[in-house]
Design a protein around this motif. Structure first.
Motif, PDB file in Angstrom:
ATOM      1  N   TRP A   1       0.767  -1.312  -0.025  1.00  0.00           N
ATOM      2  CA  TRP A   1      -0.038  -0.001   0.054  1.00  0.00           C
ATOM      3  C   TRP A   1       0.893   1.265   0.006  1.00  0.00           C
ATOM      4  CZ3 TRP A   1      -2.702   2.404   4.836  1.00  0.00           C
ATOM      5  CH2 TRP A   1      -3.475   3.139   4.467  1.00  0.00           C
ATOM      6  N   ALA A   2       1.914   1.184   0.617  1.00  0.00           N
ATOM      7  CA  ALA A   2       2.828   2.381   0.824  1.00  0.00           C
ATOM      8  C   ALA A   2       3.456   2.803  -0.351  1.00  0.00           C
ATOM      9  CB  ALA A   2       3.832   2.238   1.866  1.00  0.00           C
ATOM     10  N   VAL A   3       4.099   1.740  -0.947  1.00  0.00           N
ATOM     11  CA  VAL A   3       4.598   1.835  -2.378  1.00  0.00           C
ATOM     12  C   VAL A   3       3.702   2.407  -3.191  1.00  0.00           C
ATOM     13  CG1 VAL A   3       6.014   0.424  -4.137  1.00  0.00           C
ATOM     14  CG2 VAL A   3       6.404  -0.055  -1.637  1.00  0.00           C
ATOM     15  N   LEU A   4       2.598   1.818  -3.348  1.00  0.00           N
ATOM     16  CA  LEU A   4       1.688   2.181  -4.296  1.00  0.00           C
ATOM     17  C   LEU A   4       1.319   3.629  -4.246  1.00  0.00           C
ATOM     18  CD1 LEU A   4      -0.548  -1.267  -4.573  1.00  0.00           C
ATOM     19  CD2 LEU A   4       0.793  -0.079  -6.497  1.00  0.00           C
ATOM     20  N   ARG A   5       1.080   3.998  -2.878  1.00  0.00           N
ATOM     21  CA  ARG A   5       0.803   5.503  -2.690  1.00  0.00           C
ATOM     22  C   ARG A   5       1.945   6.417  -3.069  1.00  0.00           C
ATOM     23  NH1 ARG A   5      -3.284   7.173   0.629  1.00  0.00           N
ATOM     24  NH2 ARG A   5      -1.877   8.824   1.617  1.00  0.00           N
ATOM     25  N   GLN A   6       3.169   6.054  -2.968  1.00  0.00           N
ATOM     26  CA  GLN A   6       4.266   6.518  -3.517  1.00  0.00           C
ATOM     27  C   GLN A   6       4.468   6.737  -4.890  1.00  0.00           C
ATOM     28  OE1 GLN A   6       6.636   7.890  -1.202  1.00  0.00           O
ATOM     29  NE2 GLN A   6       8.886   8.135  -2.606  1.00  0.00           N
ATOM     30  N   ALA A   7       4.148   5.749  -5.362  1.00  0.00           N
ATOM     31  CA  ALA A   7       3.890   5.634  -6.899  1.00  0.00           C
ATOM     32  C   ALA A   7       3.152   6.605  -7.442  1.00  0.00           C
ATOM     33  CB  ALA A   7       3.806   4.329  -7.445  1.00  0.00           C
ATOM     34  N   LEU A   8       2.096   6.846  -6.830  1.00  0.00           N
ATOM     35  CA  LEU A   8       0.841   7.864  -7.036  1.00  0.00           C
ATOM     36  C   LEU A   8       1.327   9.403  -6.714  1.00  0.00           C
ATOM     37  CD1 LEU A   8      -2.087   5.426  -6.098  1.00  0.00           C
ATOM     38  CD2 LEU A   8      -1.735   6.671  -8.358  1.00  0.00           C
ATOM     39  N   GLY A   9       2.475   9.521  -5.926  1.00  0.00           N
ATOM     40  CA  GLY A   9       2.554  10.795  -5.516  1.00  0.00           C
ATOM     41  C   GLY A   9       2.118  11.184  -4.321  1.00  0.00           C
ATOM     42  N   LEU A  10       1.389  10.216  -3.429  1.00  0.00           N
ATOM     43  CA  LEU A  10       0.799  10.465  -2.312  1.00  0.00           C
ATOM     44  C   LEU A  10       1.791  10.480  -1.096  1.00  0.00           C
ATOM     45  CD1 LEU A  10      -2.500   8.551  -2.986  1.00  0.00           C
ATOM     46  CD2 LEU A  10      -2.295  11.166  -3.082  1.00  0.00           C
ATOM     47  N   PRO A  11       1.304  10.786  -0.098  1.00  0.00           N
ATOM     48  CA  PRO A  11       2.288  10.452   1.131  1.00  0.00           C
ATOM     49  C   PRO A  11       2.146   8.911   1.537  1.00  0.00           C
ATOM     50  CG  PRO A  11       1.031  12.305   1.683  1.00  0.00           C
ATOM     51  CD  PRO A  11       0.550  11.812   0.347  1.00  0.00           C
ATOM     52  N   PRO A  12       3.479   8.107   1.530  1.00  0.00           N
ATOM     53  CA  PRO A  12       3.323   6.606   1.438  1.00  0.00           C
ATOM     54  C   PRO A  12       2.793   6.385   2.641  1.00  0.00           C
ATOM     55  CG  PRO A  12       5.649   7.671   1.573  1.00  0.00           C
ATOM     56  CD  PRO A  12       4.989   8.753   1.082  1.00  0.00           C
ATOM     57  N   VAL A  13       2.976   6.975   3.815  1.00  0.00           N
ATOM     58  CA  VAL A  13       2.422   6.425   5.045  1.00  0.00           C
ATOM     59  C   VAL A  13       1.563   7.742   5.516  1.00  0.00           C
ATOM     60  CG1 VAL A  13       2.909   5.487   7.268  1.00  0.00           C
ATOM     61  CG2 VAL A  13       4.544   5.223   5.408  1.00  0.00           C
ATOM     62  N   PRO A  14       0.180   7.747   5.420  1.00  0.00           N
ATOM     63  CA  PRO A  14      -0.583   8.721   5.890  1.00  0.00           C
ATOM     64  C   PRO A  14      -0.997   8.880   7.083  1.00  0.00           C
ATOM     65  CG  PRO A  14      -1.842   6.963   4.818  1.00  0.00           C
ATOM     66  CD  PRO A  14      -0.562   6.437   4.689  1.00  0.00           C
ATOM     67  N   SER A  15      -0.571   8.002   8.059  1.00  0.00           N
ATOM     68  CA  SER A  15      -1.108   8.247   9.316  1.00  0.00           C
ATOM     69  C   SER A  15      -0.186   7.287  10.290  1.00  0.00           C
ATOM     70  CB  SER A  15      -2.542   7.931   9.535  1.00  0.00           C
ATOM     71  OG  SER A  15      -2.819   6.655   9.405  1.00  0.00           O
ATOM     72  N   ALA A  16      -0.106   7.407  11.601  1.00  0.00           N
ATOM     73  CA  ALA A  16       0.795   6.562  12.568  1.00  0.00           C
ATOM     74  C   ALA A  16       0.195   5.378  12.906  1.00  0.00           C
ATOM     75  CB  ALA A  16       0.873   7.573  13.680  1.00  0.00           C
ATOM     76  N   PHE A  17      -1.422   5.435  12.588  1.00  0.00           N
ATOM     77  CA  PHE A  17      -1.838   3.959  13.007  1.00  0.00           C
ATOM     78  C   PHE A  17      -2.739   3.772  11.512  1.00  0.00           C
ATOM     79  CE2 PHE A  17      -1.171   6.139  16.814  1.00  0.00           C
ATOM     80  CZ  PHE A  17      -0.729   5.170  17.713  1.00  0.00           C
ATOM     81  N   VAL A  18      -3.042   2.489  11.482  1.00  0.00           N
ATOM     82  CA  VAL A  18      -4.142   2.107  10.344  1.00  0.00           C
ATOM     83  C   VAL A  18      -5.185   1.254  11.177  1.00  0.00           C
ATOM     84  CG1 VAL A  18      -2.234   1.713   8.658  1.00  0.00           C
ATOM     85  CG2 VAL A  18      -2.782  -0.172  10.021  1.00  0.00           C
ATOM     86  N   SER A  19      -6.250   1.430  10.551  1.00  0.00           N
ATOM     87  CA  SER A  19      -7.472   0.919  11.253  1.00  0.00           C
ATOM     88  C   SER A  19      -8.360  -0.034  10.223  1.00  0.00           C
ATOM     89  CB  SER A  19      -8.437   1.913  11.901  1.00  0.00           C
ATOM     90  OG  SER A  19      -8.787   2.984  10.841  1.00  0.00           O
TER      91      SER A  19
END
Lengths: 195, 132
Positions: A177-195
């Motif tokens: 998920w993080a790598v795909l977000r990075q590839a999309l130009g989004l912050p790769p890790v959007p928050s400190a926790f996931v839910s």
């Protein structure tokens, strides 16, 4: 109908491709240790067998989602929209999902259950996938959902060793998920926790 | 005039419950992302599609294979039954294939249900034919 469905032949081809690589597949040390420990299942009492049955249900739900992810990545990889090195990444991630699916199916069998079979046909919103970014967004959506699915499965697994393996898979999906977000130009890790 | 402590607590609890019942569909859209490994609005995935959810009896989609447990549950999906199911699916319907711990936060469930209600009535998200 507003969607396109990958045909069974695509799934079959993907499965064949996967099976051809089966001999090269190796379970992680954790999974091997886990699966070896399950061999005593036939000897355990009914209470533990019931517990195993609960875990089988949970693992089969995860297996069904992994099989769908494999099919989704096949659609992405076959779309012609992904350019290298993103295409290589998608194929690699699909390979991870295949490993997850194999480990889950093997564990379900070891627990005395029947692994759910992959569907002959999956329905994805292919008409909405026009660019590489569309494909990446779709994949990121699936991976984000997978993280939550494992997060929702881990607390209800009775066998803590199985929970550990599920957490290991969760970590892998979160990296996807993080790598795909990075590839999309989004912050790769959007928050400190996931839910 | 003195108000007993227990009454205050009771009022606070009721107020909290009432607040939780007012879901925010915008926040619910974010929470719905958790569901996307297994569900989508328009299409069956490893879980059933959600278009047409409200007012539909549980396990009623003809093109999805449900657990026997859900088929026998006698539920019709509305805000109340969804709230109970989403809190702990395996407790609400033992034997369901939805092997998920649940959405434990009442406000999050209210937000999620608000989103589902809005999205499943949006023709752009749920075009003709996707609700049956």
């Amino acid at each position: 109908m507003s969607s396109t469905t990958p045909q069974a032949s695509t799934t079959t081809a993907a499965r064949r491709s996967f099976l051809s690589g089966f001999g090269k597949f190796t379970l992680s040390a954790t999974a091997i240790a886990l699966l070896a420990g399950r061999d005593r299942l036939a000897l355990i009492g009914s209470a533990e067998a019931k517990t195993a049955g609960n875990d089988v249900t949970i693992l089969n739900a995860a297996l069904a989602a992994e099989q769908e992810a494999i099919a989704a990545y096949q659609v992405g990889a076959s779309s012609g929209l992904l350019q290298k090195p993103v295409l290589d990444l998608a194929v690699q991630f699909q390979g991870h999902h295949k490993e997850h699916a194999t480990a889950l199916a093997t564990t379900v069998k070891k627990l005395g259950g029947t692994p759910v079979a992959a569907k002959a046909k999956y329905t994805f919103p292919v008409e909405k996938l026009k660019t590489q970014a569309d494909v990446l967004s779709f994949a990121a959506e699936l991976e984000r959902g997978a993280v939550s699915a494992y997060l929702g499965a881990i607390p209800i697994l009775d066998d803590r060793e199985l929970a550990k393996v599920a957490a290991s898979i969760l970590g892998d999906e979160a990296m996807h998920w993080a790598v795909l977000r990075q590839a999309l130009g989004l912050p790769p890790v959007p928050s400190a926790f996931v839910s | 005039m003195k108000i007993p402590f227990a009454v205050c607590i009771g009022v606070m609890v009721v107020a909290s419950l009432c607040h939780a019942a007012d879901g925010d569909a915008g926040k619910g859209a974010q929470i719905y992302q958790r569901c996307l490994a297994c569900h989508s609005l328009e299409h069956n995935r490893s879980g059933p599609r959600h278009c047409g959810l409200f007012g539909r009896p549980a396990a009623a989609l003809p093109d999805f294979t449900y657990s026997q447990a859900l088929k026998s549950a006698g539920l019709t999906w509305d805000a109340v039954t969804l709230d109970r199911f989403l809190e702990n699916p395996l407790k609400a319907v033992p034997g369901t294939k939805m092997a998920y711990a649940g959405v434990k936060n009442a406000q999050e469930r209210a937000d999620l249900i608000a989103y589902l209600k809005q999205a499943t009535h949006d023709p752009a998200k749920c075009p003709e034919g996707s609700s049956r």
